[in-house]
Scaffold this motif. Structure first.
Motif, PDB file in Angstrom:
ATOM      1  N   LEU A   1       0.814  -1.205   0.000  1.00  0.00           N
ATOM      2  CA  LEU A   1       0.000   0.000   0.000  1.00  0.00           C
ATOM      3  C   LEU A   1       0.851   1.260   0.000  1.00  0.00           C
ATOM      4  O   LEU A   1       0.485   2.274  -0.582  1.00  0.00           O
ATOM      5  N   ALA A   2       2.004   1.188   0.650  1.00  0.00           N
ATOM      6  CA  ALA A   2       2.891   2.353   0.706  1.00  0.00           C
ATOM      7  C   ALA A   2       3.344   2.770  -0.688  1.00  0.00           C
ATOM      8  O   ALA A   2       3.642   3.938  -0.932  1.00  0.00           O
ATOM      9  N   GLN A   3       3.376   1.828  -1.611  1.00  0.00           N
ATOM     10  CA  GLN A   3       3.788   2.138  -2.980  1.00  0.00           C
ATOM     11  C   GLN A   3       2.654   2.768  -3.771  1.00  0.00           C
ATOM     12  O   GLN A   3       2.878   3.328  -4.839  1.00  0.00           O
ATOM     13  N   GLN A   4       1.433   2.659  -3.279  1.00  0.00           N
ATOM     14  CA  GLN A   4       0.283   3.154  -4.013  1.00  0.00           C
ATOM     15  C   GLN A   4      -0.135   4.547  -3.564  1.00  0.00           C
ATOM     16  O   GLN A   4      -0.376   5.424  -4.387  1.00  0.00           O
ATOM     17  N   GLY A   5      -0.294   4.746  -2.277  1.00  0.00           N
ATOM     18  CA  GLY A   5      -0.809   6.015  -1.776  1.00  0.00           C
ATOM     19  C   GLY A   5      -1.847   5.764  -0.711  1.00  0.00           C
ATOM     20  O   GLY A   5      -1.840   4.738  -0.042  1.00  0.00           O
ATOM     21  N   PRO A   6      -2.793   6.703  -0.553  1.00  0.00           N
ATOM     22  CA  PRO A   6      -3.832   6.540   0.470  1.00  0.00           C
ATOM     23  C   PRO A   6      -4.625   5.264   0.257  1.00  0.00           C
ATOM     24  O   PRO A   6      -4.796   4.794  -0.863  1.00  0.00           O
ATOM     25  N   ALA A   7      -5.137   4.706   1.354  1.00  0.00           N
ATOM     26  CA  ALA A   7      -5.844   3.430   1.287  1.00  0.00           C
ATOM     27  C   ALA A   7      -7.085   3.470   2.157  1.00  0.00           C
ATOM     28  O   ALA A   7      -7.172   4.236   3.112  1.00  0.00           O
ATOM     29  N   SER A   8      -8.039   2.631   1.818  1.00  0.00           N
ATOM     30  CA  SER A   8      -9.279   2.525   2.575  1.00  0.00           C
ATOM     31  C   SER A   8      -9.403   1.117   3.137  1.00  0.00           C
ATOM     32  O   SER A   8      -9.197   0.133   2.427  1.00  0.00           O
ATOM     33  N   LYS A   9      -9.738   1.029   4.409  1.00  0.00           N
ATOM     34  CA  LYS A   9      -9.845  -0.256   5.102  1.00  0.00           C
ATOM     35  C   LYS A   9     -11.289  -0.760   5.035  1.00  0.00           C
ATOM     36  O   LYS A   9     -12.226  -0.029   5.376  1.00  0.00           O
ATOM     37  N   ILE A  10     -11.465  -2.014   4.615  1.00  0.00           N
ATOM     38  CA  ILE A  10     -12.787  -2.612   4.477  1.00  0.00           C
ATOM     39  C   ILE A  10     -12.820  -3.890   5.301  1.00  0.00           C
ATOM     40  O   ILE A  10     -11.992  -4.781   5.107  1.00  0.00           O
ATOM     41  N   GLY A  11     -13.775  -4.010   6.205  1.00  0.00           N
ATOM     42  CA  GLY A  11     -13.925  -5.209   7.026  1.00  0.00           C
ATOM     43  C   GLY A  11     -15.021  -6.110   6.476  1.00  0.00           C
ATOM     44  O   GLY A  11     -16.154  -5.659   6.283  1.00  0.00           O
ATOM     45  N   ILE A  12     -14.708  -7.376   6.226  1.00  0.00           N
ATOM     46  CA  ILE A  12     -15.656  -8.335   5.675  1.00  0.00           C
ATOM     47  C   ILE A  12     -15.842  -9.483   6.667  1.00  0.00           C
ATOM     48  O   ILE A  12     -14.865 -10.088   7.106  1.00  0.00           O
ATOM     49  N   LYS A  13     -17.090  -9.799   6.984  1.00  0.00           N
ATOM     50  CA  LYS A  13     -17.383 -10.845   7.961  1.00  0.00           C
ATOM     51  C   LYS A  13     -17.994 -12.105   7.352  1.00  0.00           C
ATOM     52  O   LYS A  13     -18.037 -13.145   8.018  1.00  0.00           O
ATOM     53  N   ALA A  14     -18.504 -12.015   6.123  1.00  0.00           N
ATOM     54  CA  ALA A  14     -19.187 -13.163   5.533  1.00  0.00           C
ATOM     55  C   ALA A  14     -18.839 -13.282   4.057  1.00  0.00           C
ATOM     56  O   ALA A  14     -18.563 -12.292   3.382  1.00  0.00           O
ATOM     57  N   GLU A  15     -18.859 -14.511   3.557  1.00  0.00           N
ATOM     58  CA  GLU A  15     -18.589 -14.766   2.150  1.00  0.00           C
ATOM     59  C   GLU A  15     -19.690 -14.172   1.288  1.00  0.00           C
ATOM     60  O   GLU A  15     -20.869 -14.256   1.613  1.00  0.00           O
ATOM     61  N   GLY A  16     -19.305 -13.560   0.156  1.00  0.00           N
ATOM     62  CA  GLY A  16     -20.315 -13.042  -0.744  1.00  0.00           C
ATOM     63  C   GLY A  16     -19.749 -12.082  -1.761  1.00  0.00           C
ATOM     64  O   GLY A  16     -18.543 -11.805  -1.814  1.00  0.00           O
ATOM     65  N   LEU A  17     -20.646 -11.561  -2.602  1.00  0.00           N
ATOM     66  CA  LEU A  17     -20.307 -10.560  -3.596  1.00  0.00           C
ATOM     67  C   LEU A  17     -20.574  -9.191  -2.997  1.00  0.00           C
ATOM     68  O   LEU A  17     -21.682  -8.913  -2.526  1.00  0.00           O
TER      69      LEU A  17
ATOM     70  N   VAL B   1     -14.506 -12.754   1.651  1.00  0.00           N
ATOM     71  CA  VAL B   1     -14.753 -13.805   2.644  1.00  0.00           C
ATOM     72  C   VAL B   1     -14.357 -13.296   4.021  1.00  0.00           C
ATOM     73  O   VAL B   1     -13.452 -12.460   4.157  1.00  0.00           O
ATOM     74  N   GLY B   2     -15.039 -13.781   5.053  1.00  0.00           N
ATOM     75  CA  GLY B   2     -14.684 -13.432   6.423  1.00  0.00           C
ATOM     76  C   GLY B   2     -13.622 -14.377   6.966  1.00  0.00           C
ATOM     77  O   GLY B   2     -13.029 -15.170   6.234  1.00  0.00           O
ATOM     78  N   LEU B   3     -13.385 -14.278   8.256  1.00  0.00           N
ATOM     79  CA  LEU B   3     -12.441 -15.157   8.940  1.00  0.00           C
ATOM     80  C   LEU B   3     -13.188 -15.970   9.991  1.00  0.00           C
ATOM     81  O   LEU B   3     -14.268 -15.598  10.432  1.00  0.00           O
ATOM     82  N   ASP B   4     -12.583 -17.071  10.397  1.00  0.00           N
ATOM     83  CA  ASP B   4     -13.136 -17.884  11.469  1.00  0.00           C
ATOM     84  C   ASP B   4     -11.982 -18.299  12.375  1.00  0.00           C
ATOM     85  O   ASP B   4     -11.438 -19.392  12.266  1.00  0.00           O
ATOM     86  N   THR B   5     -11.579 -17.386  13.256  1.00  0.00           N
ATOM     87  CA  THR B   5     -10.499 -17.653  14.197  1.00  0.00           C
ATOM     88  C   THR B   5     -10.982 -17.379  15.618  1.00  0.00           C
ATOM     89  O   THR B   5     -12.058 -16.799  15.810  1.00  0.00           O
ATOM     90  N   LYS B   6     -10.199 -17.755  16.601  1.00  0.00           N
ATOM     91  CA  LYS B   6     -10.564 -17.508  17.983  1.00  0.00           C
ATOM     92  C   LYS B   6     -10.489 -16.026  18.336  1.00  0.00           C
ATOM     93  O   LYS B   6     -11.008 -15.603  19.361  1.00  0.00           O
ATOM     94  N   PHE B   7      -9.835 -15.230  17.485  1.00  0.00           N
ATOM     95  CA  PHE B   7      -9.641 -13.823  17.790  1.00  0.00           C
ATOM     96  C   PHE B   7     -10.616 -12.905  17.058  1.00  0.00           C
ATOM     97  O   PHE B   7     -11.010 -11.871  17.580  1.00  0.00           O
ATOM     98  N   THR B   8     -11.011 -13.253  15.834  1.00  0.00           N
ATOM     99  CA  THR B   8     -11.875 -12.359  15.069  1.00  0.00           C
ATOM    100  C   THR B   8     -12.600 -13.115  13.965  1.00  0.00           C
ATOM    101  O   THR B   8     -12.139 -14.169  13.511  1.00  0.00           O
ATOM    102  N   GLY B   9     -13.721 -12.552  13.544  1.00  0.00           N
ATOM    103  CA  GLY B   9     -14.437 -13.062  12.388  1.00  0.00           C
ATOM    104  C   GLY B   9     -14.368 -12.106  11.216  1.00  0.00           C
ATOM    105  O   GLY B   9     -15.000 -12.341  10.187  1.00  0.00           O
TER     106      GLY B   9
END
Length: 371
Positions: free
Chosen positions: A42-58, A113-121
């Protein structure tokens, strides 16, 4: 301790990468290699936007979404939009990007897709722009033979798990490696019921599979066995067992498909309380799974399913519009659109010949999750 303000759920934030890096350094945040790799890219690109995804889908982002996140939509070249996850660039689709500018009806689509770990989804994606062109979905026509076997069902695996009760098991072999959160506790002389829903069972199915994971809580050293449990599915006895100690009890049984109903069902756990532990017989329910043959019918305008390798045809119904995307999402970094063989009356048919097991996402034009 200073507390940071949290973003509203469902929103994604525009972050200047330099500020992000400085904050991370100030707080001495130790990043995992994949996260650090994301930051370098990302540092090579410039500003970035963070997106959180919890479930599989379009997922779909409009030009307004980008503007609200701080992207300079008036001057941004959409062909340079890029999405990263876990240190890899993820293929996306940007409609109308060929003219080199963003118009009001353009949008960015991606498979998440989301994650399925003991720390976060929540799985974290980073959207940025600038520099070279970003990775895009590919397209291909039908593969294999139109006479290949037609599949209208697939093996469905439904996992049911809730975390409501904290219980620390101290007499197991490795207490630090087992879960401490459980769905519920069943006690002697008690009957616990757990409602769940399945849909579109294949009419020709003969059997289904039920897996239940229990943990013993009671362990009396002068008593064996400690536990007596009965497991029932919609009133049908699946298992009647005695077992001992603070340990895992994993049950997996094939039962008649007629025991499972389309719609509401009940898993029942009973503890008769007739062992030497008496009223002290306690067990935890961790989770349970149901595996059955399900018809290829869309849910809310979309459907995702796994398929084996080799030439085959598929027919998916229950689609609300005539405009449908058929996507091979077996590799999120290399999503491919597949041209359908036929489309109409809420049903799409397509053919493919994957070289290895893969995953398909079928989505109508009206479907598109918002991050």
């Amino acid at each position: 301790m200073r507390r940071t303000r949290q973003p509203k759920p469902g929103r994604f934030r525009f972050l200047a990468l330099a500020a992000l890096v400085s904050i991370a350094r100030a707080l001495c945040v130790a990043e995992e290699p994949s996260a650090a790799q994301n930051q370098r890219q990302l540092a090579q690109q410039g500003p970035a936007s963070k997106i959180g995804i919890k479930a599989e889908g379009l997922y779909s982002l409009t030009v307004k979404d980008l503007a609200d996140a701080g992207f300079p939509v008036g001057t941004l070249d959409p062909r340079t939009l890029k999405l990263y996850c876990q240190g890899r660039e993820v293929a996306v689709r940007v409609t109308g990007e060929d003219d080199g500018k963003l118009n009001a009806d353009d949008r960015l689509e991606f498979y998440g897709v989301g994650l399925d770990t003991k720390f976060t989804g929540t799985n974290v994606y980073w959207l940025t722009f600038g520099g070279a062109r970003g990775q895009r979905w590919t397209s291909r026509g039908p593969a294999g033979s139109a006479a290949a076997p037609l599949r209208e069902t697939h093996p469905e695996h439904r996992h049911f798990e809730e975390n409501h009760l904290y219980g620390k098991l101290t007499y197991v072999e490795k207490p630090g490696e087992i879960p401490h959160w459980f769905w519920a506790q069943a006690r002697a002389k008690e009957r616990q019921e757990f409602a769940f829903t399945v849909d579109h069972l294949a009419p020709a199915a003969q059997t289904i599979s039920l897996t239940v994971l229990l943990w013993g809580n009671t362990t009396l050293f002068d008593v064996e066995p400690d536990h007596h449990t009965k497991i029932l599915l919609n009133g049908h006895l699946v298992d009647d067992s005695t077992w001992d100690g603070q340990c895992e009890r994993r049950l997996q049984k094939e039962v008649p498909a007629a025991w499972l109903a389309g719609g509401q069902n009940k898993l029942i756990i009973e503890c008769p309380g007739d062992t030497g532990a008496g009223a002290l017989d306690y067990v935890y329910l961790d989770w349970f799974e149901v595996a059955y043959e399900r018809q290829l019918v869309a849910r809310d305008g979309a459907f995702t399913f796994a398929a084996p390798e080799g030439p085959q045809r598929f027919a998916v119904s229950g689609l609300p519009t005539a405009s449908v995307s058929v996507l091979d999402v077996g590799s999120p970094t290399a999503v491919a659109r597949i041209a359908p063989l036929s489309l109409g009356d809420g049903r799409v048919q397509f053919a493919d010949a994957p070289q290895q097991p893969t995953r398909y996402l079928i989505a109508s034009a009206t479907h598109g999750n918002r991050p």
